[in-house]
Write a protein that holds these residues in place. Structure first.
Motif, short mmCIF file in Angstrom:
data_model
loop_
_atom_site.label_atom_id
_atom_site.label_comp_id
_atom_site.label_asym_id
_atom_site.label_seq_id
_atom_site.Cartn_x
_atom_site.Cartn_y
_atom_site.Cartn_z
N ASP A 98 -17.71 0.77 -27.73
CA ASP A 98 -17.10 1.94 -28.36
C ASP A 98 -18.02 2.53 -29.43
OD1 ASP A 98 -14.83 3.73 -28.75
OD2 ASP A 98 -14.51 2.70 -30.64
N ALA A 99 -18.63 1.65 -30.23
CA ALA A 99 -19.57 2.13 -31.25
C ALA A 99 -20.76 2.83 -30.62
CB ALA A 99 -20.03 0.97 -32.12
N ASN A 100 -21.27 2.26 -29.52
CA ASN A 100 -22.39 2.88 -28.82
C ASN A 100 -22.04 4.25 -28.29
OD1 ASN A 100 -25.08 1.66 -28.41
ND2 ASN A 100 -23.92 -0.16 -27.88
N GLU A 101 -20.86 4.37 -27.72
CA GLU A 101 -20.44 5.63 -27.11
C GLU A 101 -20.23 6.73 -28.14
OE1 GLU A 101 -20.34 6.58 -23.97
OE2 GLU A 101 -21.21 4.62 -23.51
N LYS A 102 -20.09 6.37 -29.38
CA LYS A 102 -19.84 7.37 -30.42
C LYS A 102 -21.05 7.59 -31.33
CE LYS A 102 -14.83 6.78 -30.55
NZ LYS A 102 -14.75 6.11 -29.24
N LEU A 103 -21.78 6.53 -31.66
CA LEU A 103 -22.78 6.61 -32.72
C LEU A 103 -24.22 6.48 -32.27
CD1 LEU A 103 -20.97 4.26 -35.28
CD2 LEU A 103 -20.71 6.73 -35.02
N SER A 104 -24.45 6.16 -31.02
CA SER A 104 -25.80 5.84 -30.58
C SER A 104 -26.62 7.07 -30.22
CB SER A 104 -25.75 4.89 -29.38
OG SER A 104 -27.06 4.61 -28.92
N ASN A 105 -27.81 7.15 -30.78
CA ASN A 105 -28.78 8.17 -30.38
C ASN A 105 -29.60 7.72 -29.17
OD1 ASN A 105 -28.61 8.48 -33.62
ND2 ASN A 105 -29.06 10.47 -32.69
N TRP A 106 -29.42 6.48 -28.75
CA TRP A 106 -30.24 5.92 -27.68
C TRP A 106 -29.66 6.19 -26.29
CZ3 TRP A 106 -29.12 3.47 -32.25
CH2 TRP A 106 -30.20 3.20 -33.09
#
Length: 334
Positions: free
Chosen positions: A57-65
């Motif tokens: 969930d954090a990746n889907e919202k905050l990740s620039n990668w």
């Protein structure tokens, strides 16, 4: 970078230790989670699924990668209209705005054009830009002037189409906090979460003592521990200039730590800053802010805000250290 965690294993360890250790990769880096006294509270599969869901969930919202994430969609959109954001994105932005103001703009989440221009972005093309190029990039840097945030409902807008956000200097610490919340929801209160060197530690280790972690000596030639720190119910992060840099033709170091005010890599002798804070997100952002400021201004800000901070500076003999009063008091209390 935080080192010396002495974690082992990748699943639930024997009953006498009752430890759960999980390692993996997220946000372009690695993570390690160590939880104690797990047995009887939650089964291993349920805990793994909860942690994975939190990180995804954090990746889907905050990740620039990743393409298509919430932050990537905001960055690629040329619109200056209001953009609806998730509560966790809003939480990070709110803390980023606080640190931006406290640091006099030395912490800035709109610094992406400068990072890319100096070759520390995805294209890895490390070159010396001209002043004209620097000034052009600076026109799209400045979160207090170029971003506007609404609290209810959570919304964000850019005031110029090319403006973009990077949360690399705060998202790892925040993700550690999110994992901590997940562990707490499952009744686990003794744990250490580390993501890319940023961490949050709660309760005690297997010896009934505060968690002991090492601050890395900022030596690009090898890895060794400068100082062992006891951490309990706090976040901790280290920012340094010694792993990602290039040398100019005349041997001058150009690190990935960019001053968003000047548009250039920092040139002082401060090699690393370690910060302890009530949560990983704040520790992460403050460590970057203090490193950009340099030892003198960074230490002054740490004293003003009562931030526990530990500075390692290059000098003629190798490295020298200094620390804030809050850091000294915290270490004495441990």
């Amino acid at each position: 970078m935080v080192v010396g965690l002495s974690l082992s294993g990748c699943d639930l360890l024997p009953e006498k230790t009752d430890q759960y250790v999980l390692r993996g990769h997220t946000m372009g880096t690695s993570y390690t989670i160590k939880a104690l006294h797990v047995r009887g509270k939650v089964d291993q599969e349920a805990l793994y699924n909860a942690i994975k869901s939190t990180l995804d969930d954090a990746n889907e919202k905050l990740s620039n990668w990743k393409d298509g994430t919430e932050i990537s969609r905001f960055n690629t959109s040329p619109s200056t209209n209001w953009f609806e954001i998730s509560p966790i994105f809003h939480e990070v932005l709110s803390e980023a705005n606080i640190i931006h103001a406290q640091s006099g703009g030395r912490f800035d989440i709109t610094v992406s054009p400068l990072i890319d221009m100096w070759g520390f972005g995805p294209h890895d093309n490390k070159v010396m830009p001209t002043q004209i190029e620097i000034d052009s990039a600076l026109a799209h840097v400045g979160q207090s002037d170029l971003l506007e945030v609404k609290d209810s409902p959570p919304m964000l807008r850019k005031k110029r189409g090319p403006v973009s956000i990077t949360l690399g200097a705060i998202a790892k610490g925040y993700s550690a906090d999110l994992i901590a919340r997940t562990l707490e929801k499952h009744g686990i209160s003794d744990y250490l979460v580390e993501i890319g060197g940023d961490l949050y530690a709660h309760g005690v280790n297997e010896y009934g003592q505060p968690w002991r972690v090492g601050i890395e000596k900022p030596d690009e030639k090898g890895r060794s521990v400068q100082l062992i720190v006891s951490v309990r119910d706090m976040g901790m992060a280290t920012s340094g200039d010694y792993r990602n840099y290039f040398l100019t033709e005349d041997g001058k170091r150009m690190s990935h730590i960019i001053d968003p005010v000047t548009g250039r890599p920092v040139t002082h002798n401060l090699a690393s800053v370690s910060v302890l804070a009530p949560n990983g997100m704040r520790a992460d952002g403050l460590a970057t802010a203090l490193l950009v400021l340099g030892e003198k201004k960074g230490l002054a800000l740490a004293e003003k805000l009562k931030i526990p901070a530990y500075f390692i500076t290059r000098d003629e003999s190798g490295f020298a250290t200094s620390s804030s009063s809050a850091f000294d008091a915290l270490m004495a209390a441990k």
